[in-house]
Design a protein around this motif. Structure first.
Motif, PDB file in Angstrom:
ATOM      1  N   ASP A  25      -3.526   7.430  -1.574  1.00 43.93           N
ATOM      2  CA  ASP A  25      -3.761   6.151  -0.910  1.00 43.93           C
ATOM      3  C   ASP A  25      -2.960   5.015  -1.531  1.00 43.93           C
ATOM      4  O   ASP A  25      -2.603   4.049  -0.854  1.00 43.93           O
ATOM      5  CB  ASP A  25      -5.256   5.818  -0.868  1.00 43.93           C
ATOM      6  CG  ASP A  25      -5.923   5.819  -2.238  1.00 43.93           C
ATOM      7  OD1 ASP A  25      -5.217   5.881  -3.268  1.00 43.93           O
ATOM      8  OD2 ASP A  25      -7.172   5.765  -2.278  1.00 43.93           O
ATOM      9  N   ASP A  41      -5.385  -7.635   5.685  1.00 48.30           N
ATOM     10  CA  ASP A  41      -5.381  -6.473   6.582  1.00 48.30           C
ATOM     11  C   ASP A  41      -6.062  -5.305   5.857  1.00 48.30           C
ATOM     12  O   ASP A  41      -5.421  -4.339   5.432  1.00 48.30           O
ATOM     13  CB  ASP A  41      -3.945  -6.100   6.972  1.00 48.30           C
ATOM     14  CG  ASP A  41      -3.248  -7.170   7.775  1.00 48.30           C
ATOM     15  OD1 ASP A  41      -3.927  -7.896   8.512  1.00 48.30           O
ATOM     16  OD2 ASP A  41      -2.005  -7.284   7.655  1.00 48.30           O
ATOM     17  N   ASP A  43      -7.850  -2.722   6.513  1.00 48.06           N
ATOM     18  CA  ASP A  43      -7.730  -1.312   6.882  1.00 48.06           C
ATOM     19  C   ASP A  43      -6.329  -0.757   6.656  1.00 48.06           C
ATOM     20  O   ASP A  43      -6.087   0.430   6.876  1.00 48.06           O
ATOM     21  CB  ASP A  43      -8.184  -1.067   8.322  1.00 48.06           C
ATOM     22  CG  ASP A  43      -7.503  -1.970   9.334  1.00 48.06           C
ATOM     23  OD1 ASP A  43      -6.680  -2.812   8.916  1.00 48.06           O
ATOM     24  OD2 ASP A  43      -7.776  -1.834  10.528  1.00 48.06           O
ATOM     25  N   ARG A  49     -11.326   1.724   3.522  1.00 46.47           N
ATOM     26  CA  ARG A  49     -11.281   1.789   4.989  1.00 46.47           C
ATOM     27  C   ARG A  49      -9.859   2.012   5.492  1.00 46.47           C
ATOM     28  O   ARG A  49      -9.484   1.576   6.578  1.00 46.47           O
ATOM     29  CB  ARG A  49     -11.858   0.498   5.581  1.00 46.47           C
ATOM     30  CG  ARG A  49     -11.133  -0.775   5.157  1.00 46.47           C
ATOM     31  CD  ARG A  49     -11.832  -2.017   5.657  1.00 46.47           C
ATOM     32  NE  ARG A  49     -13.041  -2.301   4.884  1.00 46.47           N
ATOM     33  CZ  ARG A  49     -13.793  -3.390   5.038  1.00 46.47           C
ATOM     34  NH1 ARG A  49     -13.470  -4.284   5.950  1.00 46.47           N
ATOM     35  NH2 ARG A  49     -14.859  -3.575   4.292  1.00 46.47           N
ATOM     36  N   LEU A  50      -9.091   2.736   4.713  1.00 40.98           N
ATOM     37  CA  LEU A  50      -7.647   2.833   4.933  1.00 40.98           C
ATOM     38  C   LEU A  50      -7.267   3.626   6.178  1.00 40.98           C
ATOM     39  O   LEU A  50      -7.756   4.726   6.417  1.00 40.98           O
ATOM     40  CB  LEU A  50      -6.993   3.475   3.715  1.00 40.98           C
ATOM     41  CG  LEU A  50      -5.473   3.533   3.686  1.00 40.98           C
ATOM     42  CD1 LEU A  50      -4.877   2.128   3.679  1.00 40.98           C
ATOM     43  CD2 LEU A  50      -4.996   4.319   2.464  1.00 40.98           C
ATOM     44  N   ARG A  51      -6.363   3.024   6.960  1.00 39.41           N
ATOM     45  CA  ARG A  51      -5.646   3.709   8.024  1.00 39.41           C
ATOM     46  C   ARG A  51      -4.159   3.679   7.654  1.00 39.41           C
ATOM     47  O   ARG A  51      -3.623   2.610   7.347  1.00 39.41           O
ATOM     48  CB  ARG A  51      -5.879   3.042   9.377  1.00 39.41           C
ATOM     49  CG  ARG A  51      -7.330   3.038   9.829  1.00 39.41           C
ATOM     50  CD  ARG A  51      -7.448   2.514  11.250  1.00 39.41           C
ATOM     51  NE  ARG A  51      -6.835   3.433  12.215  1.00 39.41           N
ATOM     52  CZ  ARG A  51      -6.646   3.147  13.504  1.00 39.41           C
ATOM     53  NH1 ARG A  51      -6.996   1.949  13.978  1.00 39.41           N
ATOM     54  NH2 ARG A  51      -6.090   4.031  14.314  1.00 39.41           N
ATOM     55  N   SER A  94      -5.500   9.660   4.667  1.00 42.10           N
ATOM     56  CA  SER A  94      -5.253   8.639   3.642  1.00 42.10           C
ATOM     57  C   SER A  94      -4.570   9.205   2.402  1.00 42.10           C
ATOM     58  O   SER A  94      -3.954   8.461   1.633  1.00 42.10           O
ATOM     59  CB  SER A  94      -6.561   7.952   3.245  1.00 42.10           C
ATOM     60  OG  SER A  94      -7.482   8.900   2.736  1.00 42.10           O
ATOM     61  N   HIS A 217      -3.523  -1.752  17.583  1.00 43.51           N
ATOM     62  CA  HIS A 217      -3.583  -1.625  16.129  1.00 43.51           C
ATOM     63  C   HIS A 217      -2.316  -0.916  15.667  1.00 43.51           C
ATOM     64  O   HIS A 217      -1.899   0.080  16.275  1.00 43.51           O
ATOM     65  CB  HIS A 217      -4.816  -0.831  15.703  1.00 43.51           C
ATOM     66  CG  HIS A 217      -5.085  -0.904  14.234  1.00 43.51           C
ATOM     67  ND1 HIS A 217      -4.347  -0.204  13.304  1.00 43.51           N
ATOM     68  CD2 HIS A 217      -6.009  -1.619  13.528  1.00 43.51           C
ATOM     69  CE1 HIS A 217      -4.797  -0.460  12.094  1.00 43.51           C
ATOM     70  NE2 HIS A 217      -5.807  -1.325  12.202  1.00 43.51           N
TER      71      HIS A 217
END
Length: 272
Positions: A25, A41, A43, A49-51, A94, A217
């Motif tokens: 990550d 930002d 996410d 909450r990683l995208r 992630s 997104h």
């Protein structure tokens, strides 16, 4: 078709091997920051909450076009990254590892130059690098497809993107450490007045706010194309225009009236 052993056409279909690459990550967050994500930002920059941005995948696959140059297909000092294509098959996790398979899909003859198309794929994506190699054309091969034309009519979107003076220095930590992006002497050897941005960094820096312009997104990107028409220097302001095209948006970016990205197309997953 030229049958000479030295013909660039001989590289068509060449297997460039398989490589397993790992990331965590931290790598994905560093990438998001390097291409312009804000600290708010969450996410994109907060592991809880990683995208992962789909274009991050391109940093993991850079070894493939580099391998072709090292194998002697073209002069690595004069060849440039001409265009990029990305097709997303599924979202990146992630962290984890990717088994990447690379090959030379096509070699086009543009007369004074050749274009080598390197394809890298795995279960998550397929990406194509178009590498413009001066002096390698003239082998009586096919010219290949023409670039996408600029749409008629006024654009549906207009916005600007400010690049950071340290953006290239930050982006190179993701893997592409060619000295022309950090060392003034190396940049001059490559014919540039000073270090310049990585094309993939510029493309991602445009795609990030473009998603917001159309209400998507950035992690929902499913397809991306762009041609690198001119260099961008850290600190430049990009003027971006875009045209709605069904479920995608066509776009261009310019600096001071000079087009730097042409033939752009981005498509995002529709969420309800």
């Amino acid at each position: 078709m030229d049958l000479d052993e030295a013909s660039p056409g001989r590289w068509r279909g060449r297997d460039l091997g398989t490589r397993t690459v790992r990331y965590d990550d931290r790598d994905a967050i560093l990438y998001a920051l390097a291409v312009g994500a804000a600290a708010t930002d969450l996410d994109l920059v907060f592991e809880d909450r990683l995208r992962v941005l789909p274009t991050f995948a391109l940093t993991r696959a850079q070894w493939a076009p580099d391998a072709l140059g090292s194998a002697g297909a073209f002069d690595v000092k004069t060849a440039v990254h001409g265009a990029q294509r990305l097709r997303v098959r599924r979202p990146l996790p992630s962290s984890g590892e990717l088994e990447l398979i690379a090959r030379v899909a096509e070699v086009w003859d543009k007369g004074a130059a050749a274009i080598f198309e390197v394809v890298v794929e795995c279960e998550y994506f397929e990406a194509t690098w178009s590498l413009f190699a001066p002096g390698r054309g003239g082998f009586h091969g096919d010219r290949g497809p023409s670039g996408r034309k600029r749409p008629d009519g006024p654009p549906d979107h207009e916005f600007s993107v400010d690049t950071s003076p340290r953006q290239a220095a930050l982006y190179r930590l993701l893997g592409d450490r060619h000295p022309m992006h950090i060392d003034p002497e190396a940049a001059r050897t490559a014919g540039m007045p000073r270090p310049f941005m990585h094309g993939l960094c510029t493309l991602a820096a445009v795609t990030l706010p473009l998603s917001g312009e159309i209400g998507a997104h950035p992690a929902d990107l499913v397809a991306l194309d762009g041609r690198f028409a001119a260099p961008v220097f850290p600190g430049d302001r990009l003027q971006v225009i875009g045209w709605d095209d069904g479920d995608a948006v066509l776009f261009e970016a310019a600096v001071g009236g000079t087009t730097v990205i042409s033939g752009g197309r981005a498509q995002f997953r529709v969420t309800t």
